[in-house]
Design an enzyme around this catalytic site. Structure first.
Site: not given
Length: 451
Positions: A151-152
């Site tokens: 994520e991210s």
């Protein structure tokens, strides 16, 4: 982490309400008896001093797949373990999860330096690869079934690992990332403001050439399949990056820039699939309407869709190769009408009940069988048919190739004899919609999950 949580409660409520009708297996295994997260030291070359945490479920498969799961900025391996559903899915499907942590703690991954953007160049990717190798050597992990998600900043590193080590990873799922090389600054853990703001745009060919020429020059082998997620209201890593990622990976994987199919599997989830000429989905994208920088949202089917795309749910649950066969597009289960044991009955999809007439076993002979009232019958291509429209029926098991089925990593179920896909007629979603064989086309009515 880099998450904006103000939309989480609203989206979670909406998605949970929809969860009961989603086709991918959304059930997560009970965690009461789950295994624990274990820190591993001295796992090999580790130039940046990363920390390695490993999750091995109690009912781990033989020769288990490996999932490398990467946190975002301000996060950690233990944080990602506790804030996402990947460990619960590992409990259910028997794969191993590596949860690394950056050094210094809470920092972003290095996706900006020249070392990180080149195979075996140094920095974080070298330490991450050491974790994968250690898991293969010390925990029996399958080197032919290694996957990555994040994520991210971890999504950015997902794209980097897929580019740097295309021979290692079979597929990946990036939640809220940017293309490989977009964040390049020439410095370790640098911040590239224009990329974050979605202001870096190139042609598909230019993005693809960066992967081919910079990450692992000279590599000509197969490339990993890629799934990409982004919220349309992301104010940290602009939504425009999803389009740039899509251009990059469709070019690298040699598929058209125009989607092969589009649909909305869950309200506000706009999905596009980019298929090869054989119908296999190479790139899959999800635009989540109104979502900010907060994906994947725990308690929703996002993680389940990711592991389904990667094939980590292939082969059923760890309790054995027995369970429901879920039709992804219809959100229902493959069902023997009225539990009829007379040979020749065409099979259908119906709301999942867990009853015997929906409890299939995929055995070592590649048969899909139902056992009802003490009688075992096989899923059968009627009349040994190999043409589109051949009915999928129940018949007395006879060992013939028209009763043998492959459960494929791309979510299709194909007949060994015909090569055709198990297909819900007309992409129907109503109870009682019949099932037949049809040429594989990447449609959601040909997508199945088992277990």
């Amino acid at each position: 982490m880099l998450r904006s949580w103000h939309l989480k409660a609203r989206l979670l409520a909406v998605l949970l309400a929809l969860g009961a009708v989603v086709g991918v297996n959304l059930h997560t295994a009970p965690r009461a008896s789950a295994a624990s997260l274990t820190q591993i030291s001295n796992f090999g070359a580790n130039p940046t001093g990363l920390q390695m945490y490993l999750y091995v479920p109690n009912s781990v498969r033989v020769d288990p797949p490996i999932l490398l799961a990467l946190h975002g900025c301000q996060g950690s391996g233990p944080y990602l373990y506790s804030s996402t559903d990947f460990a619960a899915l590992a409990d259910q499907y028997g794969f191993i999860v590596i949860y690394p942590s950056t050094n210094p703690g809470g920092s972003c991954w290095d996706v900006s330096s020249d070392q990180a953007l080149t195979r075996n160049g140094g920095s974080d990717p070298v330490g991450l690869m050491s974790m994968v190798t250690y898991t293969e050597q010390h925990y029996g992990g399958n080197p032919g079934a290694v996957y990555v998600t994040g994520e991210s900043s971890g999504a950015m590193m997902t794209n980097v690992m897929l580019a740097d080590y295309p021979d290692v990873f079979k597929a990946g799922a990036a939640f809220m990332g940017v293309p490989y090389h977009c964040f390049s600054t020439g410095t370790v853990r640098g911040w590239n403001g224009p990329c974050a703001a979605g202001q870096v745009s190139m042609t598909a060919q230019q993005w693809g050439d960066l992967v081919r020429n910079d990450a692992d020059p000279g590599y000509t082998g197969p490339r990993p399949r890629v799934q990409l997620w982004h919220g349309t209201a992301d104010s940290t890593l602009n939504y425009n990056n999803l389009g740039e990622e899509t251009k990059q990976w469709t070019n690298v994987l040699g598929v058209a820039q125009t989607p092969s199919s589009t649909d909305t599997p869950v309200a506000n989830w706009n999905r596009a699939r980019y298929n090869s000429s054989s119908g296999s989905t190479q790139v899959e994208t999800y635009s989540i309407v109104g979502a900010g920088h907060q994906l994947p949202i725990q308690g929703t089917p996002m993680a389940a869709y990711a592991i389904h795309f990667m094939g980590l749910d292939n082969g059923g649950s760890t309790t054995g190769s027995t369970g429901e066969l879920h039709a992804v597009g219809a959100g229902k289960c493959l069902d023997d009408p009225n539990s009829t044991t007379a040979p020749g009955i065409q099979q259908q999809v119906y709301s999942c009940t867990g009853a015997a007439n929906q409890t299939w076993t995929h055995n070592a002979s590649k048969e899909l069988t139902l056992t009802m009232s003490g009688q075992t019958l096989c899923l059968d291509a009627s009349g040994q048919g190999t043409a589109n429209g051949t009915k999928a029926i129940l018949w007395t098991c006879n060992g013939q190739p028209n009763q043998q089925w492959n459960l494929n990593a791309n979510g299709t179920v194909t007949g060994v004899q015909s090569g055709l896909c198990l297909d819900v007629i007309g992409a129907g979603t109503a109870n009682g919609t019949p099932v037949e064989l049809w040429s594989c086309n990447g449609g959601s009515n040909q997508q199945w999950t088992f277990g």
